[in-house]
Design an enzyme around this catalytic site. Structure first.
Site, PDB file in Angstrom:
ATOM      1  N   LYS A  76      30.050  -0.059  35.625  1.00 51.57           N
ATOM      2  CA  LYS A  76      29.353  -2.243  35.146  1.00 51.57           C
ATOM      3  C   LYS A  76      28.998  -1.805  33.931  1.00 51.57           C
ATOM      4  O   LYS A  76      27.823  -0.371  33.586  1.00 51.57           O
ATOM      5  CB  LYS A  76      29.199  -2.042  37.095  1.00 51.57           C
ATOM      6  CG  LYS A  76      28.970  -3.581  37.140  1.00 51.57           C
ATOM      7  CD  LYS A  76      27.881  -3.286  38.777  1.00 51.57           C
ATOM      8  CE  LYS A  76      28.000  -4.743  39.072  1.00 51.57           C
ATOM      9  NZ  LYS A  76      27.385  -4.787  40.552  1.00 51.57           N
ATOM     10  N   SER A 151      29.852  -9.304  42.987  1.00 46.26           N
ATOM     11  CA  SER A 151      29.607  -9.060  41.535  1.00 46.26           C
ATOM     12  C   SER A 151      30.959  -7.849  40.331  1.00 46.26           C
ATOM     13  O   SER A 151      30.876  -7.948  39.496  1.00 46.26           O
ATOM     14  CB  SER A 151      28.121  -9.128  40.945  1.00 46.26           C
ATOM     15  OG  SER A 151      27.922  -8.124  41.801  1.00 46.26           O
ATOM     16  N   SER A 175      28.384  -6.502  46.308  1.00 45.25           N
ATOM     17  CA  SER A 175      29.539  -6.688  45.205  1.00 45.25           C
ATOM     18  C   SER A 175      30.064  -5.451  45.024  1.00 45.25           C
ATOM     19  O   SER A 175      30.768  -4.680  44.522  1.00 45.25           O
ATOM     20  CB  SER A 175      28.145  -6.761  44.668  1.00 45.25           C
ATOM     21  OG  SER A 175      28.031  -8.006  44.395  1.00 45.25           O
TER      22      SER A 175
HETATM   23  N1  GLN Z   1      26.591 -12.171  46.125  1.00 48.89           N
HETATM   24  C1  GLN Z   1      25.814 -11.802  46.213  1.00 48.89           C
HETATM   25  C2  GLN Z   1      24.494 -12.488  45.053  1.00 48.89           C
HETATM   26  O1  GLN Z   1      25.496 -13.323  44.131  1.00 48.89           O
HETATM   27  C3  GLN Z   1      25.669 -10.836  46.037  1.00 48.89           C
HETATM   28  C4  GLN Z   1      26.141 -10.188  44.744  1.00 48.89           C
HETATM   29  C5  GLN Z   1      25.521  -8.527  44.465  1.00 48.89           C
HETATM   30  O2  GLN Z   1      25.780  -8.202  45.336  1.00 48.89           O
HETATM   31  N2  GLN Z   1      25.438  -8.602  43.308  1.00 48.89           N
HETATM   32  O3  GLN Z   1      23.519 -12.742  44.890  1.00 48.89           O
END
Ligand code: GLN
Length: 482
Positions: A76, A151, A175
């Site tokens: 990532k 994400s 995410s």
């Molecule tokens: N959807 C969540 C956010 O926008 C989780 C994101 C994540 O786990 N990095 O914060």
């Protein structure tokens, strides 16, 4: 399509049926053919990949290879990796080449793994659809009109499309698990502190945790064995005895108590999600596990608590991007203040700005007690709920999201709707618990749906073992996009 699990790739390399360079080339060819349609990788560097593969071959020839030597992996874009552009999918870091390597990446490189490239993500890991990327949305390999989830959408997409055997993701509020669920792969978020955060670009430091994304739970366990380490350079890294996360893989499910939180099994879940949960329950029962109802009463409050706390931490973490030392700097400005503000106005996307504003607001004098402090108290209550539930069960079974992967451009118009879709993943991060997502069927629309196994602190081996037993007795994880 080089459809190998980590374990299969490792066996081929060890038995010298394939060289690391041949394997890397197989993947690079498949990436060339398939990546343009899904936008899973955002940075590739063939020379670097092949040089690493040649080095792995030398290690194998010299007889000092590990089980991971020569196995390709995708990272990532949030992990610093010396010499690679590390942009966190932001315009702000579009020109940033990391001068050092994240500990978790270094651990895998030291074992001989070969970097295939950097994967797409929501900018600074903020989002649930991967549509907040400066490099454009990643597309779901099962249906290019649908999102991957976020994400870590790019990592989920490249593993699902079989253009990487395994990938790393990060999970601040779901995410790893949610995109794994939407793309039909397996992903694990470890207990907070098990994996070093050093060199992983910070979003919300008290939540962020890196984890493996793979076709199988077994591969996740193998990777975690090398990823996990105590690290002095991360003040929240836990100093623990080395653990073998594969140790429970052959543990039968008989007698295991599986908790079903009544707040998670609601008619708000789509019919497809309910069917996937039923698939998992039937399989668990068939294998001799016992299903018991449990309750997580603070479930609804976890969304406001998370979005207050994560935004607060993001607002301070992202204050470092000021155009002075590295990253984007505005070309036009009249004075220093304007340099800062123009740089940040140009460098950040709208979701990141929204989080910074929310975070700055809840931390400001006069609102701190009303929002930040209250959210911290809720965080404790959410964690307590899990401890009560784990008195009645060994593992909690849960959905990842109320629906399968939404259509592109359907959720990004309405941030609150997107935040609400995180209802089943963020409580785990508030509490710091380990949780895994594994595929549990395809919906009527042909999109994959996963389920979560949530464990108590340090029960990674247990949930990986349960998931592996489920995968030995089902084939949802072998389904690939048409
Ligand atoms: N959807 C969540 C956010 O926008 C989780 C994101 C994540 O786990 N990095 O914060």
């Amino acid at each position: 399509m080089p459809n190998y699990t980590l374990k299969q790739a490792s066996n081929l390399l060890q038995s010298k049926q394939i060289s690391a360079v041949e394997l890397a080339n197989e993947y690079l060819t498949a990436i060339n053919a398939q990546n343009p349609a899904i936008n899973g990788y955002i940075t590739l560097d063939t020379d670097k990949t092949l040089a690493a593969a040649a080095q792995a071959d030398a290690q194998i020839a010299a007889g000092n290879a590990t089980a991971l030597t020569g196995v390709p992996i995708a990272f990532k874009d949030i992990f610093c990796h010396t010499g690679w552009r590390t942009a966190c999918a932001s315009k702000m870091l579009d020109n940033f080449v990391a001068p050092y390597t994240a500990t978790v990446v270094q651990n895998l490189l030291d074992a001989g793994m070969v970097t295939l490239g950097r994967t797409n993500m929501d900018e600074f890991a903020m989002g649930s659809t991967n549509e907040n990327s400066y490099y454009g949305a990643a597309k779901n390999p099962f249906n290019h009109h649908h999102v991957t989830g976020g994400s870590s959408g790019g990592s989920a997409a490249v593993v699902a499309a079989r253009i990487a055997p395994v990938a790393l993701g990060s999970d601040t509020g779901g995410s790893i698990r949610q995109p794994a669920s939407h793309c039909g792969i397996t992903g694990l978020k470890p207990t907070y502190g098990v994996v070093s955060r050093f060199g992983m670009i910070a979003y919300a430091s008290s939540f962020d945790q890196a984890g493996p994304m793979a076709q199988t739970a077994e591969d996740c366990a193998i990777l975690l064995n090398t990823m996990a380490s105590f690290d002095e350079r991360d003040s929240t890294s836990l100093e623990r005895e080395r653990e073998d996360f594969t140790r429970d893989l052959n543990q039968p499910l008989k007698g295991l108590k599986i908790g079903l939180p009544k707040e998670y099994f609601t008619p708000n879940n789509s019919a497809d999600v309910q069917a996937a949960l039923q698939n998992a329950m039937d399989l668990l029962k068939q294998q001799g596990a016992q299903l018991v109802e449990v309750s997580l009463p603070q479930t609804e409050l976890s969304i406001p608590a998370y979005y207050v706390l994560a935004s607060a931490e993001a607002s301070t973490n992202l204050s470092r991007y000021d155009g002075v030392r590295y990253g984007h700097r505005a070309k036009e400005f009249a004075n220093l203040d304007e340099m800062y503000s123009n740089t940040r106005a140009e460098g950040f996307g709208s979701e990141v700005k929204r989080r910074i504003m929310i975070g700055t607001y809840v931390l400001s004098h006069g609102y701190y007690d009303a929002y930040y402090l209250k959210a911290q108290k809720l965080r404790r209550l959410v964690a307590n709920d899990f401890q009560a539930a784990f008195k009645q069960c060994d593992i909690i079974l849960a959905p990842n999201a109320p629906t399968s992967a939404p259509e592109l451009n359907s959720l990004n118009q309405d941030p609150v709707q997107a935040y609400l879709s995180d209802i089943y993943t963020i409580a785990v991060n508030l509490a710091g618990l380990p949780a895994l997502s594994l595929p549990a069927g395809l919906g009527a629309d042909g999109l994959p749906i996963g389920v979560q196994l949530i464990g108590n602190y340090f029960s990674e081996a247990k949930i990986l073992g349960a998931a592996h037993q489920m995968q030995l007795n089902s084939d949802w994880h072998t389904q690939t996009p048409a």
